[in-house]
Design a protein around this motif. Structure first.
Motif, PDB file in Angstrom:
ATOM      1  N   UNK A  53       0.830  -1.204   0.000  1.00 56.22           N
ATOM      2  CA  UNK A  53       0.000   0.000   0.000  1.00 56.22           C
ATOM      3  C   UNK A  53       0.870   1.262   0.000  1.00 56.22           C
ATOM      4  N   UNK A  54       1.892   1.285   0.846  1.00 51.47           N
ATOM      5  CA  UNK A  54       2.778   2.449   0.916  1.00 51.47           C
ATOM      6  C   UNK A  54       3.500   2.660  -0.408  1.00 51.47           C
ATOM      7  N   UNK A  55       3.963   1.569  -1.030  1.00 50.46           N
ATOM      8  CA  UNK A  55       4.665   1.665  -2.303  1.00 50.46           C
ATOM      9  C   UNK A  55       3.747   2.197  -3.398  1.00 50.46           C
ATOM     10  N   UNK A  56       2.530   1.674  -3.471  1.00 48.44           N
ATOM     11  CA  UNK A  56       1.570   2.166  -4.470  1.00 48.44           C
ATOM     12  C   UNK A  56       1.289   3.651  -4.275  1.00 48.44           C
ATOM     13  N   UNK A  57       1.082   4.049  -3.028  1.00 46.85           N
ATOM     14  CA  UNK A  57       0.805   5.454  -2.751  1.00 46.85           C
ATOM     15  C   UNK A  57       1.971   6.352  -3.098  1.00 46.85           C
ATOM     16  N   UNK A  58       3.161   5.880  -2.791  1.00 46.88           N
ATOM     17  CA  UNK A  58       4.346   6.691  -3.075  1.00 46.88           C
ATOM     18  C   UNK A  58       4.549   6.860  -4.577  1.00 46.88           C
ATOM     19  N   UNK A  59       4.363   5.804  -5.341  1.00 45.86           N
ATOM     20  CA  UNK A  59       4.509   5.919  -6.795  1.00 45.86           C
ATOM     21  C   UNK A  59       3.441   6.831  -7.388  1.00 45.86           C
ATOM     22  N   UNK A  60       2.240   6.804  -6.803  1.00 40.05           N
ATOM     23  CA  UNK A  60       1.180   7.692  -7.281  1.00 40.05           C
ATOM     24  C   UNK A  60       1.528   9.155  -6.995  1.00 40.05           C
ATOM     25  N   UNK A  61       2.050   9.442  -5.790  1.00 39.84           N
ATOM     26  CA  UNK A  61       2.375  10.816  -5.412  1.00 39.84           C
ATOM     27  C   UNK A  61       3.616  11.309  -6.134  1.00 39.84           C
ATOM     28  N   UNK A  62       4.639  10.466  -6.194  1.00 37.46           N
ATOM     29  CA  UNK A  62       5.904  10.889  -6.803  1.00 37.46           C
ATOM     30  C   UNK A  62       5.801  11.042  -8.313  1.00 37.46           C
ATOM     31  N   UNK A  63       5.184  10.040  -8.955  1.00 35.78           N
ATOM     32  CA  UNK A  63       5.279   9.957 -10.419  1.00 35.78           C
ATOM     33  C   UNK A  63       3.924   9.906 -11.122  1.00 35.78           C
ATOM     34  N   UNK A  64       2.822   9.932 -10.356  1.00 32.62           N
ATOM     35  CA  UNK A  64       1.494   9.722 -10.928  1.00 32.62           C
ATOM     36  C   UNK A  64       1.439   8.408 -11.697  1.00 32.62           C
ATOM     37  N   UNK A  65       2.094   7.391 -11.137  1.00 35.16           N
ATOM     38  CA  UNK A  65       2.220   6.106 -11.831  1.00 35.16           C
ATOM     39  C   UNK A  65       2.203   4.944 -10.826  1.00 35.16           C
ATOM     40  N   UNK A  66       1.041   4.662 -10.208  1.00 31.17           N
ATOM     41  CA  UNK A  66       0.996   3.543  -9.265  1.00 31.17           C
ATOM     42  C   UNK A  66       1.331   2.205  -9.914  1.00 31.17           C
ATOM     43  N   UNK A  67       1.076   2.082 -11.220  1.00 30.25           N
ATOM     44  CA  UNK A  67       1.392   0.842 -11.924  1.00 30.25           C
ATOM     45  C   UNK A  67       2.865   0.548 -12.020  1.00 30.25           C
TER      46      UNK A  67
END
Length: 391
Positions: free
Chosen positions: A327-341
């Motif tokens: 969950x933390x990794x998905x959120x961080x990728x969404x915030x940092x790069x707009x790329x949860x995938x």
């Protein structure tokens, strides 16, 4: 903490603490009690690029987690008593982690030397003076600006039906008013043109330590992944080049290691080595730079490239073993790069790194003029005094 302004450092972390002091329908400390009494766990963390809050609960308690988070986003209890209480808690955290910690001042000084842009130049913990200056009005303005649904990313990982979870999210958060979009942060970092260096005398240190940082680039870029592989080959574990040379072969240090920092803005590659008695810091530095020069002049062997990639891959996969880490990794990728995938494609980018890439980024980023060095030396404590600071 990159969003903080001068004179208010440490504010993002201070506010993280404030978020547990109660809201309209949840009393001070009740957030913890409700989660723990339902068999869960919870906390919050702040770094330079984001603040996160998390609850780990049984699958049948999703409603509780959403209620707690939405209630404090809607109606945090902002009072002077709460502010003073948590200000004191954060200041004590600073005393424990920086002021009265061996090498604590060295770490803080290196951050200040390494960066020119204020966004990263100051540490997340902030200064005592700035923490003392924070007012209730500051807290209220910060809450309104940053703790709004239009500035939040919500991640739910676990055993649930997607449609049901989305419906619950809408019920919990849609009625909370959006706020003005926070102003963009200037992350421009000028090119460094000369080595930066400082010495620290530390009454809490028991051995000399050398800290080296090379300014690099933002995460999720081709060169970032090449630096990840380079880092694994150079200093990733006991089979790495630096460990074998400095700890095993030369027996000059008790340990050596480092990492490539992943940031939304300019990151850095860090190396630190703690010296054995009667070893000169200059000699340790010379050996570290010699190993870096080898990376610049000679492509690493195929077997070493594969080992470095495997080390990087193992570290990433190990960090995804629990629901909360995913969950933390998905959120961080969404915030940092707009790329949860990115969680599904990141290892492909590591696999694409070649030995030519490793040699290229070594020459591009690990230049003498691009490094910041802090040398810490133990200092005898004056007789009849108690050390209250690491410097």
């Amino acid at each position: 903490s990159r969003d903080e302004r001068q004179g208010r450092t440490g504010f993002a972390h201070l506010f993280e603490h404030m978020m547990f002091k109660g809201s309209e329908n949840v009393g001070s400390g009740e957030h913890f009690m409700l989660v723990f009494n339902n068999g869960g766990n919870m906390n919050g963390t702040t770094n330079t690029d984001r603040t996160n809050y998390f609850e780990v609960l049984p699958a049948n308690q999703l409603d509780l987690a959403l209620f707690l988070e939405s209630d404090r986003m809607r109606s945090l209890a902002i009072t002077k008593d709460n502010l003073d209480n948590q200000r004191n808690a954060v200041q004590e955290e600073r005393r424990l982690g920086v002021d009265n910690q061996a090498y604590g001042k060295s770490d803080e000084l290196q951050q200040e030397l390494l960066y020119d842009n204020f966004a990263y130049k100051h540490t997340t913990i902030g200064s005592m003076e700035d923490l003392n200056a924070a007012s209730v009005e500051d807290v209220a303005a910060f809450f309104k600006m940053y703790y709004a649904p239009n500035n939040a990313t919500i991640v739910v990982v676990g055993d649930f039906k997607t449609a049901d979870a989305l419906a619950k999210l809408r019920t919990s958060f849609e009625a909370i008013p959006r706020q003005p979009t926070p102003p963009p942060v200037d992350m421009t970092e000028p090119q460094q043109t000369a080595e930066r260096r400082a010495n620290v005398d530390d009454v809490l240190a028991r051995a000399p330590r050398v800290d080296i940082a090379y300014k690099a680039l933002p995460g999720n870029t081709a060169d970032f992944y090449a630096l990840q592989v380079l880092n694994a080959a150079l200093q990733g574990g006991q089979s790495s080049r630096l460990y074998q040379k400095l700890v095993k072969e030369k027996e000059m240090t008790t340990n050596v290691g480092g990492f490539i920092d992943e940031r939304r803005g300019t990151g850095a590659l860090y190396t630190n080595a703690t010296l054995r008695p009667n070893v000169k810091t200059a000699d340790v530095e010379a050996l570290i730079y010699a190993e870096i020069d080898r990376l610049k002049k000679e492509p690493i062997a195929d077997w070493e490239l594969n080992k470095a990639k495997n080390t990087t891959r193992r570290g990433f996969i190990t960090g995804l073993q629990s629901s909360i880490s995913r969950a933390i990794t998905l959120g961080q990728y969404a915030v940092y790069y707009n790329e949860p995938g990115l969680i599904n494609t990141r290892l492909d980018k590591v696999a694409a790194v070649t030995k030519e890439d490793v040699q290229r980024v070594a020459n591009k980023y690990l230049a003498d003029t691009n490094r910041t060095v802090v040398v810490t030396m133990p200092k005898s404590k004056p007789r009849g005094t108690n050390a209250s600071s690491g410097q």
